[in-house]
Write a protein that holds these residues in place. Structure first.
Motif, PDB file in Angstrom:
ATOM      1  N   PHE A   1      63.695  74.277  25.182  1.00 50.77           N
ATOM      2  CA  PHE A   1      64.376  75.574  25.106  1.00 50.77           C
ATOM      3  C   PHE A   1      64.134  76.268  23.776  1.00 50.77           C
ATOM      4  O   PHE A   1      64.430  77.449  23.616  1.00 50.77           O
ATOM      5  N   GLU A   2      63.586  75.543  22.799  1.00 52.94           N
ATOM      6  CA  GLU A   2      63.158  76.153  21.540  1.00 52.94           C
ATOM      7  C   GLU A   2      61.642  76.381  21.541  1.00 52.94           C
ATOM      8  O   GLU A   2      61.153  77.409  21.085  1.00 52.94           O
ATOM      9  N   VAL A   3      60.903  75.403  22.089  1.00 57.73           N
ATOM     10  CA  VAL A   3      59.444  75.446  22.040  1.00 57.73           C
ATOM     11  C   VAL A   3      58.877  76.511  22.973  1.00 57.73           C
ATOM     12  O   VAL A   3      57.999  77.304  22.579  1.00 57.73           O
ATOM     13  N   VAL A   4      59.367  76.562  24.220  1.00 56.19           N
ATOM     14  CA  VAL A   4      58.794  77.492  25.207  1.00 56.19           C
ATOM     15  C   VAL A   4      58.971  78.954  24.779  1.00 56.19           C
ATOM     16  O   VAL A   4      58.006  79.730  24.840  1.00 56.19           O
ATOM     17  N   PRO A   5      60.175  79.377  24.313  1.00 54.24           N
ATOM     18  CA  PRO A   5      60.289  80.766  23.833  1.00 54.24           C
ATOM     19  C   PRO A   5      59.329  81.078  22.682  1.00 54.24           C
ATOM     20  O   PRO A   5      58.802  82.199  22.600  1.00 54.24           O
ATOM     21  N   MET A   6      59.085  80.092  21.800  1.00 55.50           N
ATOM     22  CA  MET A   6      58.133  80.305  20.709  1.00 55.50           C
ATOM     23  C   MET A   6      56.718  80.506  21.260  1.00 55.50           C
ATOM     24  O   MET A   6      55.974  81.373  20.786  1.00 55.50           O
ATOM     25  N   MET A   7      56.372  79.716  22.270  1.00 51.97           N
ATOM     26  CA  MET A   7      55.055  79.868  22.892  1.00 51.97           C
ATOM     27  C   MET A   7      54.927  81.248  23.533  1.00 51.97           C
ATOM     28  O   MET A   7      53.889  81.914  23.411  1.00 51.97           O
ATOM     29  N   ILE A   8      55.995  81.677  24.201  1.00 49.21           N
ATOM     30  CA  ILE A   8      55.978  82.984  24.865  1.00 49.21           C
ATOM     31  C   ILE A   8      55.751  84.102  23.847  1.00 49.21           C
ATOM     32  O   ILE A   8      54.932  85.009  24.057  1.00 49.21           O
ATOM     33  N   GLU A   9      56.459  84.026  22.722  1.00 52.99           N
ATOM     34  CA  GLU A   9      56.328  85.060  21.698  1.00 52.99           C
ATOM     35  C   GLU A   9      54.919  85.087  21.103  1.00 52.99           C
ATOM     36  O   GLU A   9      54.344  86.155  20.878  1.00 52.99           O
ATOM     37  N   GLU A  10      54.350  83.893  20.851  1.00 54.74           N
ATOM     38  CA  GLU A  10      53.008  83.846  20.280  1.00 54.74           C
ATOM     39  C   GLU A  10      51.972  84.383  21.251  1.00 54.74           C
ATOM     40  O   GLU A  10      51.012  85.073  20.844  1.00 54.74           O
ATOM     41  N   ILE A  11      52.129  84.075  22.533  1.00 54.16           N
ATOM     42  CA  ILE A  11      51.179  84.591  23.542  1.00 54.16           C
ATOM     43  C   ILE A  11      51.284  86.101  23.657  1.00 54.16           C
ATOM     44  O   ILE A  11      50.274  86.808  23.760  1.00 54.16           O
ATOM     45  N   LYS A  12      52.506  86.625  23.589  1.00 56.67           N
ATOM     46  CA  LYS A  12      52.696  88.073  23.641  1.00 56.67           C
ATOM     47  C   LYS A  12      52.020  88.749  22.451  1.00 56.67           C
ATOM     48  O   LYS A  12      51.367  89.795  22.596  1.00 56.67           O
ATOM     49  N   LYS A  13      52.160  88.136  21.258  1.00 56.57           N
ATOM     50  CA  LYS A  13      51.519  88.709  20.055  1.00 56.57           C
ATOM     51  C   LYS A  13      49.999  88.710  20.212  1.00 56.57           C
ATOM     52  O   LYS A  13      49.315  89.665  19.872  1.00 56.57           O
ATOM     53  N   THR A  14      49.480  87.607  20.748  1.00 53.96           N
ATOM     54  CA  THR A  14      48.034  87.491  20.942  1.00 53.96           C
ATOM     55  C   THR A  14      47.524  88.558  21.906  1.00 53.96           C
ATOM     56  O   THR A  14      46.473  89.155  21.693  1.00 53.96           O
ATOM     57  N   LYS A  15      48.303  88.789  22.973  1.00 53.28           N
ATOM     58  CA  LYS A  15      47.878  89.786  23.975  1.00 53.28           C
ATOM     59  C   LYS A  15      47.916  91.198  23.396  1.00 53.28           C
ATOM     60  O   LYS A  15      47.085  92.034  23.717  1.00 53.28           O
ATOM     61  N   VAL A  16      48.912  91.450  22.546  1.00 54.09           N
ATOM     62  CA  VAL A  16      49.037  92.781  21.931  1.00 54.09           C
ATOM     63  C   VAL A  16      47.864  93.030  20.992  1.00 54.09           C
ATOM     64  O   VAL A  16      47.289  94.121  20.937  1.00 54.09           O
ATOM     65  N   ASN A  17      47.477  91.974  20.241  1.00 58.03           N
ATOM     66  CA  ASN A  17      46.405  92.119  19.252  1.00 58.03           C
ATOM     67  C   ASN A  17      45.011  92.012  19.856  1.00 58.03           C
ATOM     68  O   ASN A  17      44.021  92.285  19.178  1.00 58.03           O
ATOM     69  N   ALA A  18      44.932  91.586  21.112  1.00 62.41           N
ATOM     70  CA  ALA A  18      43.617  91.388  21.733  1.00 62.41           C
ATOM     71  C   ALA A  18      42.933  92.718  22.013  1.00 62.41           C
ATOM     72  O   ALA A  18      43.575  93.705  22.278  1.00 62.41           O
TER      73      ALA A  18
END
Length: 325
Positions: free
Chosen positions: A308-325
């Motif tokens: 419940f801590e790790v998955v939200p962090m993964m979600i946020e990092e993937i969102k950042k990556t998609k925005v910067n892609a």
């Protein structure tokens, strides 16, 4: 020596499943330059024939009948045998799907032939082809060579790469008439559970939850992660038994056996029955609070922490990556 190969294509909701194209790739490997013939069975499948040709089939034969709208082993068995008797192939290829697992033994019995099921790879080509399949719940692999009689095998989805689609290819799509009769079972209607997203059996990415998700609501962040990655959601038997999700999501020895490119296990301890369903995934990421959890023994990457801590962090990092892609 070239041989004729017939490939059973599978349609769902008016579209061909990807395993149909993977089966064509397998067929080409064993045909030794021989003809590859696609087979489509249903009540309205004629229009799908050219797509099989674009993925490498030389031509397609269809069998259409009102009794073939829904799958039954009797109906599809009669239809397939009508094509077999016309074509007289040396090799038959099915997908190792729910349909293929049910129908292939019936056809093999009718033909008095052997059957090599759940193929994950093929070494060599033509008469020298050696079929590789997992045994003992994926703990070992066996190599099988067929020396005589028809070559009949089923392929596990997501293991043999489908050919590239060539929209310039065209070929003959013909039909075979079959009198579908004396059915022991008739499907009047099919009621399916509403499922969103990608079919798990063909998904390139699967995010699965176990008892560690603690309840149905615990699957929500996993669903968000799966959506971001263009993947499907799955579960361990423990999560299904606890009523956290439907049994249609179960992965394991008594559930679905899958081979995605990426498998993310969140809150799954890694019981041997579960590993049997996913241990051949190309990359496995495990998230668990217990550093001794069995899932880490098969994982390529392990994260010791609260999902419940790790998955939200993964979600946020993937969102950042998609925005910067």
């Amino acid at each position: 020596m070239s041989n004729k190969v017939i490939v059973l294509g599978e349609a769902r909701d008016g579209a061909l499943r990807n395993v149909s194209f993977e089966a064509i790739a397998a067929a080409k490997k064993v045909s030794d330059g021989g003809e590859v013939v696609g087979v489509l069975i249903g009540d309205d499948v004629q229009g799908l024939g050219q797509e099989m040709i674009q993925y490498g089939a030389d031509r397609v034969v269809t069998v259409e009948h009102p009794h073939l709208k829904h799958y039954t082993s009797d109906g599809f068995g009669q239809a397939f045998m009508a094509v077999y008797e016309q074509e007289q192939p040396e090799t038959i290829v099915f997908g190792h799907t729910a349909l293929g697992k049910d129908l292939s033994p019936k056809i093999a019995a009718k033909l008095k032939s052997g059957l090599v099921s759940d193929i994950t790879d093929i070494e060599g080509e033509g008469e020298d082809a050696v079929f590789i399949r997992p045994i003992y719940s994926g703990k070992a692999f066996e190599k099988v060579k067929i020396n005589e009689g028809p070559i009949f095998f089923t392929i596990r989805p997501n293991n043999i790469a489908a050919p590239a689609k060539d929209e310039s290819r065209s070929g003959d799509v013909s039909s075979v008439s079959a009198d579908i009769q004396n059915l022991r079972s008739v499907v009047k209607d099919v009621v399916t559970k509403a499922t969103d997203g990608v079919d798990m059996s063909e998904a390139k990415v699967v995010v699965a939850g176990g008892r560690g998700v603690k309840g149905p609501e615990g699957f929500e962040p996993l669903k968000e992660l799966a959506d971001l990655l263009g993947g499907a959601i799955g579960a361990s038997r423990g999560a299904c038994d606890a009523d956290y999700c439907d049994y249609s999501l179960q992965i394991g020895q008594t559930g679905k056996v899958i081979t995605p490119d990426l498998y993310i296990a969140a809150g799954i301890s890694g019981a041997i029955q579960h590993l049997a369903g996913m241990s051949n995934s190309k990359v496995i990421v495990a998230i668990n609070k217990d550093p001794e959890a069995n899932i880490f023994k098969v994982a390529d990457y392990g994260i010791v922490g609260d999902l419940f801590e790790v998955v939200p962090m993964m979600i946020e990092e993937i969102k950042k990556t998609k925005v910067n892609a």
